[in-house]
Design an enzyme around this catalytic site. Structure first.
Site, PDB file in Angstrom:
ATOM      1  N   THR A 182       0.855  -1.197   0.000  1.00 33.81           N
ATOM      2  CA  THR A 182       0.000   0.000   0.000  1.00 33.81           C
ATOM      3  C   THR A 182       0.887   1.243   0.000  1.00 33.81           C
ATOM      4  O   THR A 182       2.064   1.177   0.346  1.00 33.81           O
ATOM      5  CB  THR A 182      -0.885   0.046   1.257  1.00 33.81           C
ATOM      6  OG1 THR A 182      -0.015   0.006   2.390  1.00 33.81           O
ATOM      7  CG2 THR A 182      -1.835  -1.119   1.328  1.00 33.81           C
TER       8      THR A 182
ATOM      9  N   GLU B  79      -6.252  -2.953  -1.102  1.00 38.41           N
ATOM     10  CA  GLU B  79      -6.723  -4.100  -0.311  1.00 38.41           C
ATOM     11  C   GLU B  79      -7.935  -4.783  -0.922  1.00 38.41           C
ATOM     12  O   GLU B  79      -8.416  -5.791  -0.413  1.00 38.41           O
ATOM     13  CB  GLU B  79      -7.070  -3.635   1.114  1.00 38.41           C
ATOM     14  CG  GLU B  79      -5.873  -3.305   1.993  1.00 38.41           C
ATOM     15  CD  GLU B  79      -5.437  -1.847   1.898  1.00 38.41           C
ATOM     16  OE1 GLU B  79      -5.757  -1.210   0.867  1.00 38.41           O
ATOM     17  OE2 GLU B  79      -4.784  -1.350   2.830  1.00 38.41           O
TER      18      GLU B  79
ATOM     19  N   LYS C 266     -13.104  18.687  10.704  1.00 40.30           N
ATOM     20  CA  LYS C 266     -14.113  18.725  11.746  1.00 40.30           C
ATOM     21  C   LYS C 266     -14.213  20.156  12.264  1.00 40.30           C
ATOM     22  O   LYS C 266     -13.299  20.659  12.901  1.00 40.30           O
ATOM     23  CB  LYS C 266     -13.741  17.762  12.870  1.00 40.30           C
ATOM     24  CG  LYS C 266     -14.949  17.294  13.607  1.00 40.30           C
ATOM     25  CD  LYS C 266     -14.834  15.828  13.975  1.00 40.30           C
ATOM     26  CE  LYS C 266     -16.192  15.294  14.363  1.00 40.30           C
ATOM     27  NZ  LYS C 266     -16.143  14.113  15.165  1.00 40.30           N
TER      28      LYS C 266
ATOM     29  N   TRP D  58     -18.797  17.635  10.326  1.00 37.06           N
ATOM     30  CA  TRP D  58     -17.860  17.283   9.255  1.00 37.06           C
ATOM     31  C   TRP D  58     -18.065  18.165   8.033  1.00 37.06           C
ATOM     32  O   TRP D  58     -19.191  18.405   7.605  1.00 37.06           O
ATOM     33  CB  TRP D  58     -18.076  15.836   8.820  1.00 37.06           C
ATOM     34  CG  TRP D  58     -17.521  14.840   9.779  1.00 37.06           C
ATOM     35  CD1 TRP D  58     -16.769  15.108  10.887  1.00 37.06           C
ATOM     36  CD2 TRP D  58     -17.683  13.430   9.728  1.00 37.06           C
ATOM     37  NE1 TRP D  58     -16.457  13.938  11.533  1.00 37.06           N
ATOM     38  CE2 TRP D  58     -17.006  12.889  10.838  1.00 37.06           C
ATOM     39  CE3 TRP D  58     -18.318  12.561   8.855  1.00 37.06           C
ATOM     40  CZ2 TRP D  58     -16.943  11.527  11.095  1.00 37.06           C
ATOM     41  CZ3 TRP D  58     -18.267  11.201   9.109  1.00 37.06           C
ATOM     42  CH2 TRP D  58     -17.586  10.687  10.222  1.00 37.06           C
TER      43      TRP D  58
HETATM   44  P1  AMP Z   1      -4.968   2.897  -2.877  1.00 33.81           P
HETATM   45  O1  AMP Z   1      -5.049   1.711  -2.034  1.00 33.81           O
HETATM   46  O2  AMP Z   1      -3.634   3.566  -2.854  1.00 33.81           O
HETATM   47  O3  AMP Z   1      -5.442   2.623  -4.249  1.00 33.81           O
HETATM   48  O4  AMP Z   1      -5.944   3.992  -2.259  1.00 33.81           O
HETATM   49  C1  AMP Z   1      -7.278   3.687  -1.959  1.00 33.81           C
HETATM   50  C2  AMP Z   1      -7.960   4.918  -1.463  1.00 33.81           C
HETATM   51  O5  AMP Z   1      -8.079   5.893  -2.509  1.00 33.81           O
HETATM   52  C3  AMP Z   1      -9.393   4.685  -1.039  1.00 33.81           C
HETATM   53  O6  AMP Z   1      -9.471   4.151   0.247  1.00 33.81           O
HETATM   54  C4  AMP Z   1      -9.977   6.089  -1.133  1.00 33.81           C
HETATM   55  O7  AMP Z   1      -9.626   6.869  -0.012  1.00 33.81           O
HETATM   56  C5  AMP Z   1      -9.262   6.646  -2.332  1.00 33.81           C
HETATM   57  N1  AMP Z   1     -10.120   6.526  -3.518  1.00 33.81           N
HETATM   58  C6  AMP Z   1     -10.106   5.561  -4.448  1.00 33.81           C
HETATM   59  N2  AMP Z   1     -11.017   5.812  -5.401  1.00 33.81           N
HETATM   60  C7  AMP Z   1     -11.653   6.959  -5.063  1.00 33.81           C
HETATM   61  C8  AMP Z   1     -12.693   7.750  -5.635  1.00 33.81           C
HETATM   62  N3  AMP Z   1     -13.266   7.427  -6.788  1.00 33.81           N
HETATM   63  N4  AMP Z   1     -13.092   8.851  -4.974  1.00 33.81           N
HETATM   64  C9  AMP Z   1     -12.510   9.220  -3.809  1.00 33.81           C
HETATM   65  N5  AMP Z   1     -11.508   8.531  -3.234  1.00 33.81           N
HETATM   66  C10 AMP Z   1     -11.083   7.412  -3.850  1.00 33.81           C
END
Ligand code: AMP
Length: 556
Positions: free
Chosen positions: A185, A331, A441, A446
């Site tokens: 990650t 994940e 916040k 929020w």
């Molecule tokens: P990653 O594991 O690096 O791909 O990041 C995943 C995270 O990216 C998610 O938990 C979200 O916080 C963010 N994310 C992914 N897709 C979107 C989306 N379409 N809109 C807003 N946040 C997103």
């Protein structure tokens, strides 16, 4: 009573076998450092994958060994995906855009025995070579003629590594739960964590994601993954596109170059592409500047971060390309939701349609979602009640690689806490309002940084927007808007605030607007809010007319 159907394991090897039998003649086009336009077929790629597996077996790679890749999207990376995983080892994809120290940490944590490295990334790897504790050899993804001078004496050349190897390789019968691929990650806080996909999860994710209301891929498509193969298997496209017999077009190291993307799309007749919002800014700017066309392109899936309306609108209005917003995470293999309209919504007013399109979409089959409040109680699907988003399913990670202790994300057994704050409406459309740690916040309420960013992005002068919380003596936190303007555009703070006043609740109005030339991004192209927060920790909010808006209590 058990059913009486054949018990065949769901493995990536079974995808490869199917593709070879049914779609063997379909093409893969790649841009690489040594070839501007390389062409081969799936049959060619899998023949070479067998040679590669033979070479790795001869080297001593065994079941479960990790083999690292630091590579762009191209045919050699594709061969690595299949050869390593199908011989029973683990393909460990590593993001070459990470800092060298992070790369070394990840390679050591995974205990990679061999690294396959693109020549353009080699200097970074060479700079940390003495720190790599378990790496026995580095193979440079090149032919002999293009081996970079920086390669140390022991580094091998990919084409030489596989050249003399037999084209026959007997793929082992793997159990479907066998580890297949490893991806760390982003690790914006703390160390990165390894997500270890199984053959079964990769096959299921490919099947789920090909559904019409997901990526809708078919043998009529030409798929160009702009999303990198080092980040969650290019959202599964390295498996799903071949599975259905789509042609693959890989932009190699040029994924951020608008001119190359347009050229590839046009000459290869690309119909489908996918990537995070920021990668499209370069392409759209190039198209605006040159008036060039991308007429074959039908659909783009945009996710990984909230997709601004301006990007959707420009794709659709100027190029006839339909944008589908999607959400997922490393994940989750990674796809969770994709936005498609449902029956009966065609007649909704344009504003309502737009509001729906901006949402992240509905769950794919195989992904179960729920939103919970602080006490863990499930919230209704009413399109308003926001809380922590949890997911479960056969493509969701059940634990991190080599972590044995309790994982906070799995505090509720059987569910994975995503760390996202969201609500879900009665039709099942998910809307992410924030990353839990990015939530602002203010006065106990929020404020959604994503909603504010989307509203700011609607201004025609704005190229990119980020909203972060800054400390405030009365309201705990207040939003600060950081903007990058489009080329040759001007905008003042007051104009922006006036624009937002029409679009958001008064108490959401940012207390200040900062103009910058660029916003920092993570190695996967998302806005790096941790860095922004650090940059603006001591930011003093304006105390003028607009600044006093922060004195406005929530709800007014
Ligand atoms: P990653 O594991 O690096 O791909 O990041 C995943 C995270 O990216 C998610 O938990 C979200 O916080 C963010 N994310 C992914 N897709 C979107 C989306 N379409 N809109 C807003 N946040 C997103």
């Amino acid at each position: 009573m058990l059913g009486l159907m054949m018990d065949m394991p769901l493995t990536v090897t079974s995808i490869m076998g199917h593709v070879e039998r049914v779609h063997g003649g379909t093409g893969i086009v790649s841009v690489t450092h040594d070839q501007p336009r390389h062409r081969c077929t799936y049959a060619d790629a899998f023949r070479r994958a067998r040679q590669l597996a033979s070479a790795l077996a001869a080297f001593g790679i065994r079941n479960g060994d990790r083999v690292g890749t630091l590579a762009w999207n191209d045919y050699r990376h594709f061969e690595l995906y299949y050869a390593i995983s199908c011989m029973g080892a683990v393909t460990h994809t590593i993001n070459p855009r990470l800092f060298p120290e992070q790369i070394a940490w990840i390679v050591n944590d995974a205990r990679d025995r061999v690294l396959f490295v693109d020549p353009l990334v080699l200097p970074i790897v060479e700079s940390v070579r003495p720190q790599l504790q378990h790496v026995e050899t580095i193979v440079v993804l090149s032919d002999a003629a293009h081996m970079p001078a920086v390669a140390h004496a022991g580094a091998l050349c990919y084409e030489g590594f596989i050249a003399a190897q037999p084209e026959a390789f007997s793929w082992p019968d793997l159990e479907e739960q066998t580890a297949c691929t490893l991806c760390y990650t982003s690790g914006t806080t703390g160390n990165p964590r390894g997500v270890l996909y199984s053959h079964r999860s990769q096959v299921l994710h490919s099947l789920f994601s090909c559904a019409v209301d997901a990526l809708a891929l078919s043998a009529r498509d030409v798929v160009m993954p702009v999303v990198p193969m080092f980040h969650v298997n290019a959202w599964g496209l390295a498996y799903s596109a071949p599975l259905v017999g789509a042609k693959l077009v890989f932009p190699g190291p040029k994924a951020g170059d608008g001119e190359t993307l347009q050229n590839l799309m046009d000459t290869e007749q690309v119909t489908f592409s996918a990537g995070v919002p920021t990668v499209w800014l370069a392409l759209l700017a190039y198209l605006r500047r040159t008036g060039k066309r991308i007429d074959s392109l039908q659909r783009v899936v945009i996710g990984g971060a909230a997709c601004p309306w301006s990007v959707m609108e420009e794709f659709e209005r100027d190029h006839g390309v339909h944008v589908h917003h999607a959400w997922g995470m490393t994940e989750m293999s990674p796809l969770g939701t994709v936005n498609h309209p449902i029956r009966g919504t065609e007649t909704l007013a344009p504003d309502e349609q737009k509001a729906r399109r901006m949402k992240q979409g509905r769950a794919m089959f195989g992904v179960e979602m729920k939103v919970v409040d602080d006490s863990g109680a499930e919230l209704p699907w009413d399109g308003r009640s926001a809380g922590l988003l949890k997911v479960r399913g056969p493509t969701v990670c059940a634990g991190y690689f080599q972590e044995t202790g309790p994982v906070e994300a799995h505090a509720e057994p059987g569910w994975f806490a995503t760390g996202d704050v969201a609500h879900i409406d009665a039709d099942g459309y998910l809307q992410i309002t924030d990353r839990a740690k990015d939530v602002i916040k203010s006065g106990g309420e929020w404020i959604s940084s994503i909603d504010l960013e989307n509203a700011a992005m609607e201004h025609p002068a704005v190229a990119e927007a980020a909203v972060i919380a800054v400390p405030h003596p009365t309201w705990t936190e207040r939003p600060l808007l950081i903007l990058v303007l489009r080329e040759r555009c001007a905008l003042t703070r007051e104009e922006m605030l006036a624009f937002l006043r029409e679009r958001v609740a008064k108490w959401w109005l940012p207390d200040d607007v900062v103009f910058v030339t660029q916003i920092p991004h993570t190695a996967t192209g998302k806005i790096l809010k941790t860095k922004l927060r650090k940059l603006y920790t001591d930011y003093k909010l304006h105390d003028d007319e607009e600044g006093k808006v922060s004195g406005c209590p929530p709800g007014q």
